[in-house]
Enzyme design. Structure first.
Site, PDB file in Angstrom:
ATOM      1  N   LYS A 136       0.846  -1.214   0.000  1.00 21.19           N
ATOM      2  CA  LYS A 136       0.000   0.000   0.000  1.00 21.19           C
ATOM      3  C   LYS A 136       0.879   1.261   0.000  1.00 21.19           C
ATOM      4  O   LYS A 136       0.639   2.183  -0.754  1.00 21.19           O
ATOM      5  CB  LYS A 136      -0.904   0.047   1.251  1.00 21.19           C
ATOM      6  N   ARG A 139      -9.230   1.469   8.855  1.00 16.59           N
ATOM      7  CA  ARG A 139      -8.802   0.106   9.137  1.00 16.59           C
ATOM      8  C   ARG A 139      -9.856  -0.661   9.897  1.00 16.59           C
ATOM      9  O   ARG A 139      -9.668  -1.836  10.208  1.00 16.59           O
ATOM     10  CB  ARG A 139      -7.567   0.191  10.011  1.00 16.59           C
ATOM     11  N   ARG A 199      11.848  -6.277   4.436  1.00 20.38           N
ATOM     12  CA  ARG A 199      11.666  -4.811   4.362  1.00 20.38           C
ATOM     13  C   ARG A 199      12.652  -4.111   5.288  1.00 20.38           C
ATOM     14  O   ARG A 199      12.892  -4.529   6.402  1.00 20.38           O
ATOM     15  CB  ARG A 199      10.242  -4.433   4.759  1.00 20.38           C
ATOM     16  N   ARG A 249      11.630  -2.772  11.019  1.00 15.82           N
ATOM     17  CA  ARG A 249      10.645  -2.223  11.957  1.00 15.82           C
ATOM     18  C   ARG A 249      10.355  -3.210  13.082  1.00 15.82           C
ATOM     19  O   ARG A 249      10.302  -4.407  12.837  1.00 15.82           O
ATOM     20  CB  ARG A 249       9.339  -1.907  11.206  1.00 15.82           C
ATOM     21  N   ARG A 259      -0.478  -9.219  13.182  1.00 14.05           N
ATOM     22  CA  ARG A 259      -1.045  -8.150  12.342  1.00 14.05           C
ATOM     23  C   ARG A 259      -1.939  -8.737  11.250  1.00 14.05           C
ATOM     24  O   ARG A 259      -2.954  -8.142  10.888  1.00 14.05           O
ATOM     25  CB  ARG A 259       0.086  -7.320  11.720  1.00 14.05           C
TER      26      ARG A 259
END
Ligand code: AP5
Length: 213
Positions: free
Chosen positions: A13, A88, A127, A160, A171
């Site tokens: 996203k 969300r 990532r 992260r 998540r």
């Protein structure tokens, strides 16, 4: 042009929203980035948000909705905006619909970047995010020119806290329970578009541009 990016954590996203913002000259509004900036600056909001984010849970709606409603009323949003990570939950989506309808406006596009769960955990582990400017990289698909260093601002790149595998699983569960119902919500509003998020990112972007026109 008022656009919402939907999709699981790590679906891409943010990657797509940044490019949309740049092509159509509209602001990219990421609630995740706003919370991370507040955490970095040690604000009260940041301290509260961190408790939830580190566990892979959602920050409560009451801390999130007003922040976004204020942001979309700023002058740079008058020609539209791309929302990344908001709404969300159904209450967040309803708050957005109501706030816009009060000023005679509505969202125009909800773009669901579709990636199966099994691809997500690999992506998140690869990532790397810049501690300073928030730029994101991927160790395999978009590595930085110099290992561990941001191409844009020269700061350090990190994994992260919420990208550790156990938090990613949490998540994903939260996404399926609380966020996925938004797909039907925006289908009902007639603005839902689904793009395949498993193809290379340039191809995902080309598909989005063709539906935005
Ligand atoms: P947030 O920052 O919004 O995280 P997220 O939705 O989990 O999304 P991500 O940023 O992890 O992923 P993305 O889909 O943007 O993927 P990206 O482009 O980086 O939120 C973090 C936390 O904040 C939440 O868990 C929650 O606690 C809180 N929060 C935020 N908003 C909230 C709200 N509204 N209400 C309550 N709480 C909220 O891509 C991922 C990786 O894949 C990158 O490395 C990228 O390079 C790579 N990649 C992208 N596209 C491709 C492709 N096509 N092929 C291969 N690799 C690709």
């Amino acid at each position: 042009m008022k656009i919402i990016m939907l999709g699981a954590p790590g679906a891409g996203k943010g990657t797509q929203a940044k490019q949309i913002a740049s092509k159509y000259n509209i602001p990219h509004i990421s609630t995740g980035d706003i919370f991370r900036a507040n955490i970095k600056n040690g604000t009260e909001l940041g301290k509260k948000a961190k408790e939830y984010m580190d566990q892979g849970a959602l920050v409560p709606d009451e801390l999130t909705c007003d922040l976004v409603m204020d942001r979309i009323q700023e002058a740079d949003c008058k020609n539209g905006f791309v929302l990344d990570g908001f709404p969300r939950t159904i209450p967040q989506a309803e708050a957005l619909t109501n706030a816009l309808s009060k000023i005679g406006e509505k969202m125009e596009y909800a773009i669901d970047v579709d990636v199966p769960d099994e691809n997500i955990v690999n992506r998140m582990g690869g990532r790397r995010a810049c501690v300073n400017c928030g730029a994101t990289y991927h160790l395999v698909s978009i590595p930085p020119k110099k290992e561990g260093i941001c191409d844009t601002c020269g700061s350090e790149l990190i994994l992260r806290d919420d990208d550790k595998p156990e938090t990613v699983q949490k998540r994903l569960t939260v996404y399926h329970e609380q966020t996925q119902p938004l797909i039907d919500y925006y289908k009902g509003q007639g603005i839902l578009h689904t793009v395949d998020g498993t193809v290379p990112m340039e191809e995902v972007f080309a598909n989005i541009v063709s539906l935005l026109g």
